[in-house]
Design a protein around this motif. Structure first.
Motif, PDB file in Angstrom:
ATOM      1  N   ARG A   1     -16.314  58.744 -12.551  1.00 12.58           N
ATOM      2  CA  ARG A   1     -15.455  58.612 -11.365  1.00 12.58           C
ATOM      3  C   ARG A   1     -15.085  57.151 -11.135  1.00 12.58           C
ATOM      4  NH1 ARG A   1     -13.381  60.805  -6.955  1.00 12.58           N
ATOM      5  NH2 ARG A   1     -13.588  59.822  -4.923  1.00 12.58           N
ATOM      6  N   GLN A   2     -16.051  56.254 -11.315  1.00 13.82           N
ATOM      7  CA  GLN A   2     -15.747  54.836 -11.117  1.00 13.82           C
ATOM      8  C   GLN A   2     -14.750  54.352 -12.163  1.00 13.82           C
ATOM      9  OE1 GLN A   2     -18.986  52.354 -10.263  1.00 13.82           O
ATOM     10  NE2 GLN A   2     -17.781  50.498 -10.287  1.00 13.82           N
ATOM     11  N   VAL A   3     -14.924  54.785 -13.397  1.00 12.06           N
ATOM     12  CA  VAL A   3     -13.982  54.413 -14.451  1.00 12.06           C
ATOM     13  C   VAL A   3     -12.588  54.938 -14.118  1.00 12.06           C
ATOM     14  CG1 VAL A   3     -13.369  54.813 -16.873  1.00 12.06           C
ATOM     15  CG2 VAL A   3     -15.717  54.218 -16.257  1.00 12.06           C
ATOM     16  N   LEU A   4     -12.533  56.171 -13.622  1.00 11.81           N
ATOM     17  CA  LEU A   4     -11.246  56.757 -13.239  1.00 11.81           C
ATOM     18  C   LEU A   4     -10.592  55.955 -12.121  1.00 11.81           C
ATOM     19  CD1 LEU A   4      -9.127  59.021 -13.387  1.00 11.81           C
ATOM     20  CD2 LEU A   4     -10.532  60.287 -11.774  1.00 11.81           C
ATOM     21  N   LEU A   5     -11.383  55.566 -11.134  1.00 16.88           N
ATOM     22  CA  LEU A   5     -10.830  54.805 -10.021  1.00 16.88           C
ATOM     23  C   LEU A   5     -10.343  53.431 -10.470  1.00 16.88           C
ATOM     24  CD1 LEU A   5     -13.356  55.736  -7.198  1.00 16.88           C
ATOM     25  CD2 LEU A   5     -11.011  56.569  -7.496  1.00 16.88           C
ATOM     26  N   VAL A   6     -11.090  52.783 -11.351  1.00 15.13           N
ATOM     27  CA  VAL A   6     -10.658  51.480 -11.862  1.00 15.13           C
ATOM     28  C   VAL A   6      -9.364  51.641 -12.663  1.00 15.13           C
ATOM     29  CG1 VAL A   6     -11.244  49.621 -13.466  1.00 15.13           C
ATOM     30  CG2 VAL A   6     -12.941  50.426 -11.830  1.00 15.13           C
ATOM     31  N   ALA A   7      -9.314  52.680 -13.483  1.00 14.60           N
ATOM     32  CA  ALA A   7      -8.102  52.924 -14.276  1.00 14.60           C
ATOM     33  C   ALA A   7      -6.909  53.223 -13.374  1.00 14.60           C
ATOM     34  CB  ALA A   7      -8.337  54.073 -15.251  1.00 14.60           C
ATOM     35  N   ALA A   8      -7.145  54.005 -12.327  1.00 14.66           N
ATOM     36  CA  ALA A   8      -6.057  54.305 -11.395  1.00 14.66           C
ATOM     37  C   ALA A   8      -5.597  53.038 -10.684  1.00 14.66           C
ATOM     38  CB  ALA A   8      -6.510  55.348 -10.373  1.00 14.66           C
ATOM     39  N   GLY A   9      -6.541  52.157 -10.332  1.00 17.73           N
ATOM     40  CA  GLY A   9      -6.179  50.883  -9.715  1.00 17.73           C
ATOM     41  C   GLY A   9      -5.358  50.020 -10.654  1.00 17.73           C
ATOM     42  N   LEU A  10      -5.754  49.980 -11.919  1.00 15.14           N
ATOM     43  CA  LEU A  10      -4.982  49.227 -12.904  1.00 15.14           C
ATOM     44  C   LEU A  10      -3.588  49.819 -13.097  1.00 15.14           C
ATOM     45  CD1 LEU A  10      -7.693  48.495 -15.610  1.00 15.14           C
ATOM     46  CD2 LEU A  10      -6.513  46.828 -14.167  1.00 15.14           C
ATOM     47  N   ALA A  11      -3.532  51.134 -13.106  1.00 13.93           N
ATOM     48  CA  ALA A  11      -2.223  51.793 -13.246  1.00 13.93           C
ATOM     49  C   ALA A  11      -1.335  51.473 -12.045  1.00 13.93           C
ATOM     50  CB  ALA A  11      -2.402  53.294 -13.391  1.00 13.93           C
TER      51      ALA A  11
ATOM     52  N   LEU B   1      -1.500  48.807 -10.179  1.00 13.88           N
ATOM     53  CA  LEU B   1      -1.088  47.417 -10.340  1.00 13.88           C
ATOM     54  C   LEU B   1       0.032  47.306 -11.363  1.00 13.88           C
ATOM     55  CD1 LEU B   1      -1.505  44.398  -9.765  1.00 13.88           C
ATOM     56  CD2 LEU B   1      -3.259  44.416 -11.547  1.00 13.88           C
ATOM     57  N   ALA B   2      -0.108  48.047 -12.463  1.00 15.24           N
ATOM     58  CA  ALA B   2       0.923  48.018 -13.501  1.00 15.24           C
ATOM     59  C   ALA B   2       2.256  48.545 -12.972  1.00 15.24           C
ATOM     60  CB  ALA B   2       0.475  48.824 -14.718  1.00 15.24           C
ATOM     61  N   VAL B   3       2.211  49.627 -12.191  1.00 10.01           N
ATOM     62  CA  VAL B   3       3.440  50.188 -11.622  1.00 10.01           C
ATOM     63  C   VAL B   3       4.073  49.190 -10.663  1.00 10.01           C
ATOM     64  CG1 VAL B   3       4.345  51.975 -10.081  1.00 10.01           C
ATOM     65  CG2 VAL B   3       2.799  52.594 -11.930  1.00 10.01           C
ATOM     66  N   SER B   4       3.248  48.566  -9.848  1.00 10.14           N
ATOM     67  CA  SER B   4       3.759  47.575  -8.902  1.00 10.14           C
ATOM     68  C   SER B   4       4.403  46.411  -9.645  1.00 10.14           C
ATOM     69  CB  SER B   4       2.610  47.077  -8.014  1.00 10.14           C
ATOM     70  OG  SER B   4       3.065  46.046  -7.177  1.00 10.14           O
ATOM     71  N   THR B   5       3.723  45.922 -10.675  1.00  9.20           N
ATOM     72  CA  THR B   5       4.258  44.815 -11.467  1.00  9.20           C
ATOM     73  C   THR B   5       5.521  45.239 -12.196  1.00  9.20           C
ATOM     74  OG1 THR B   5       2.026  43.950 -11.734  1.00  9.20           O
ATOM     75  CG2 THR B   5       3.676  43.152 -13.268  1.00  9.20           C
TER      76      THR B   5
END
Length: 94
Positions: A12-22, A24-28
């Motif tokens: 779950r933590q890995v999923l949340l970190v990946a979702a956060g990175l995604a 950030l990537a979408v925002s960028t």
């Protein structure tokens, strides 16, 4: 606790970190596309941005789906474990 019971929390933590990175990537990517749109001054710029956002969202759904499927126990393995448990309880009959 066994290591298998700890895995869902880690996953779950890995999923949340990946979702956060995604996110950030979408925002960028949105900012980059906005700047590119201004540079190109194309009439179909908003459509390109919308298409890019839809593509990224689709990729995100696929990525989350892969993680969710990997976290789910294998159906046949669960069934086999139940059979072994039932046989152990019944003394090995049938």
């Amino acid at each position: 606790m066994t290591s298998t019971q700890e895995d869902p929390g880690l996953q779950r933590q890995v999923l949340l970190v990946a979702a956060g990175l995604a996110d950030l990537a979408v925002s960028t990517a949105g900012s980059a596309v906005g700047g590119l749109r201004q540079l190109l001054n194309r009439s179909d710029g908003p459509e390109l941005v919308r298409d890019a956002q839809q593509e990224l969202a689709a990729r995100g759904r696929v990525a989350v789906g892969r993680v969710a499927l990997a976290a789910a126990p294998a159906y046949l393995e669960v069934m086999a474990q139940q059979v072994v448990e039932r046989r152990a309880v019944s003394g090995g009959d049938g």
